[in-house]
Design a protein around this motif. Structure first.
Motif, PDB file in Angstrom:
ATOM      1  N   ASN A   1      37.285  39.364  36.035  1.00  0.00           N
ATOM      2  CA  ASN A   1      37.208  41.127  36.195  1.00  0.00           C
ATOM      3  C   ASN A   1      38.717  41.683  35.520  1.00  0.00           C
ATOM      4  O   ASN A   1      38.982  42.233  35.799  1.00  0.00           O
ATOM      5  CB  ASN A   1      37.636  41.285  37.707  1.00  0.00           C
ATOM      6  CG  ASN A   1      35.642  40.720  38.540  1.00  0.00           C
ATOM      7  OD1 ASN A   1      35.341  42.394  38.724  1.00  0.00           O
ATOM      8  ND2 ASN A   1      35.985  39.894  39.213  1.00  0.00           N
ATOM      9  N   GLY A   2      39.145  41.021  34.444  1.00  0.00           N
ATOM     10  CA  GLY A   2      40.030  41.540  33.773  1.00  0.00           C
ATOM     11  C   GLY A   2      41.173  41.365  34.136  1.00  0.00           C
ATOM     12  O   GLY A   2      42.577  42.530  33.968  1.00  0.00           O
ATOM     13  N   PHE A   3      41.997  40.332  34.684  1.00  0.00           N
ATOM     14  CA  PHE A   3      43.054  40.527  35.819  1.00  0.00           C
ATOM     15  C   PHE A   3      43.435  39.288  35.831  1.00  0.00           C
ATOM     16  O   PHE A   3      43.164  38.282  35.931  1.00  0.00           O
ATOM     17  CB  PHE A   3      43.794  41.365  36.819  1.00  0.00           C
ATOM     18  CG  PHE A   3      42.940  41.195  37.884  1.00  0.00           C
ATOM     19  CD1 PHE A   3      43.351  40.176  39.164  1.00  0.00           C
ATOM     20  CD2 PHE A   3      41.476  41.011  38.077  1.00  0.00           C
ATOM     21  CE1 PHE A   3      43.001  40.251  39.802  1.00  0.00           C
ATOM     22  CE2 PHE A   3      40.615  40.672  39.216  1.00  0.00           C
ATOM     23  CZ  PHE A   3      41.653  40.093  40.708  1.00  0.00           C
ATOM     24  N   LEU A   4      44.479  39.524  35.760  1.00  0.00           N
ATOM     25  CA  LEU A   4      45.793  37.554  35.527  1.00  0.00           C
ATOM     26  C   LEU A   4      46.438  37.798  36.951  1.00  0.00           C
ATOM     27  O   LEU A   4      46.905  38.803  37.320  1.00  0.00           O
ATOM     28  CB  LEU A   4      46.395  37.771  34.715  1.00  0.00           C
ATOM     29  CG  LEU A   4      45.629  37.501  33.555  1.00  0.00           C
ATOM     30  CD1 LEU A   4      46.816  36.820  32.606  1.00  0.00           C
ATOM     31  CD2 LEU A   4      44.976  36.348  33.057  1.00  0.00           C
ATOM     32  N   LEU A   5      46.350  36.894  37.648  1.00  0.00           N
ATOM     33  CA  LEU A   5      47.143  36.576  38.632  1.00  0.00           C
ATOM     34  C   LEU A   5      47.879  35.153  39.119  1.00  0.00           C
ATOM     35  O   LEU A   5      47.441  34.466  38.703  1.00  0.00           O
ATOM     36  CB  LEU A   5      46.208  36.176  40.003  1.00  0.00           C
ATOM     37  CG  LEU A   5      45.207  37.298  40.620  1.00  0.00           C
ATOM     38  CD1 LEU A   5      44.353  36.440  41.451  1.00  0.00           C
ATOM     39  CD2 LEU A   5      45.979  38.246  41.343  1.00  0.00           C
ATOM     40  N   ASN A   6      49.099  34.937  39.257  1.00  0.00           N
ATOM     41  CA  ASN A   6      50.298  34.370  40.089  1.00  0.00           C
ATOM     42  C   ASN A   6      49.342  33.989  41.418  1.00  0.00           C
ATOM     43  O   ASN A   6      49.878  34.511  41.865  1.00  0.00           O
ATOM     44  CB  ASN A   6      51.475  34.318  40.078  1.00  0.00           C
ATOM     45  CG  ASN A   6      53.102  33.691  39.693  1.00  0.00           C
ATOM     46  OD1 ASN A   6      52.482  32.946  40.399  1.00  0.00           O
ATOM     47  ND2 ASN A   6      53.493  34.046  39.118  1.00  0.00           N
ATOM     48  N   PRO A   7      49.142  32.561  41.602  1.00  0.00           N
ATOM     49  CA  PRO A   7      49.135  31.831  42.997  1.00  0.00           C
ATOM     50  C   PRO A   7      50.328  32.491  43.828  1.00  0.00           C
ATOM     51  O   PRO A   7      50.408  32.799  45.011  1.00  0.00           O
ATOM     52  CB  PRO A   7      49.021  30.895  42.748  1.00  0.00           C
ATOM     53  CG  PRO A   7      48.522  30.501  41.494  1.00  0.00           C
ATOM     54  CD  PRO A   7      49.645  31.380  40.734  1.00  0.00           C
TER      55      PRO A   7
END
Length: 213
Positions: A141-147
């Protein structure tokens, strides 16, 4: 595109009597566009909406192609609380690498296979698997996450009364945190069209603001 909001009149028992399931909210949203016309597919334009809770109040938040009729949007809201603003210019200013604060309401589910065929669709009910659900769908979906930079802020079950006499419940999960845009086209598509299932019933809408705002 327009981003609209109205303060729900939660202290009006007569109004709230009608809003006992997400199908009623869907009908409210649709009725706020009395002059809408069918598109080339013979359908009304899709809207994204969700219920936000803030300082003891509840707001109906709405993203739509057309501007809603604010008087109709206040059908179950506080008089003169409806607002609508142009949204596309904000979307157009986003760029790859932007670091943003987000809020998303989703319906995280899993299909349990049965003898090699599609089985029952069941909700994720623990925060661990709810968060994994979003992590697994972030890049597509075009984004990055840091847990360490996002979490489930709320989980509840809401009534879903659509057809027939049964009133099943849907798992409603609110995610909040920070993300980084990695694919601009995919991310814009997410903001305008939503994520996952039951988008017409208050799920899948993500909003973002720049860090510091």
């Amino acid at each position: 595109m327009y981003l609209s909001r109205v303060l729900i009149d939660i202290n009006n028992r007569k109004k709230m009597k009608d809003l006992t399931h997400v199908g009623a909210y869907h009908a409210w949203v649709e009725s706020s566009f009395p002059n809408q016309t069918l598109n080339s597919e013979g359908l009304f334009p899709r809207k994204l909406w969700r219920i936000d809770k803030l300082n003891g109040n509840r707001y109906l938040l709405l993203i739509s192609e057309d501007k809603p009729d604010l008087k109709q949007l206040e059908k179950y809201g506080i008089h003169n609380s409806a607002q609508s603003k142009e949204y596309q210019s904000f979307i157009d200013r986003l760029k790859i690498g932007d670091y943003l604060r987000f809020r998303l309401v989703a319906n995280p589910v899993i299909s349990k296979p049965n003898s090699g065929i599609r089985g029952r669709v069941l909700p994720h009910v623990t925060s661990e698997y709810q968060e994994k659900f979003l992590m697994d769908r972030s890049e597509k979906n075009g984004f990055l996450l840091n847990p360490d930079e996002f979490a489930v802020s709320e989980h509840e079950f809401v009534n879903f009364k659509h057809k027939g006499s049964k009133t099943p419940r849907l798992s409603k999960v609110t995610y909040e945190g920070k993300l980084t845009i990695s694919d601009l086209d995919k991310f814009k598509n997410l903001l305008l069209k939503g994520m996952g299932k039951k988008k017409a019933y208050g799920f899948g809408m993500m909003t973002v603001i720049p860090i510091g705002e």
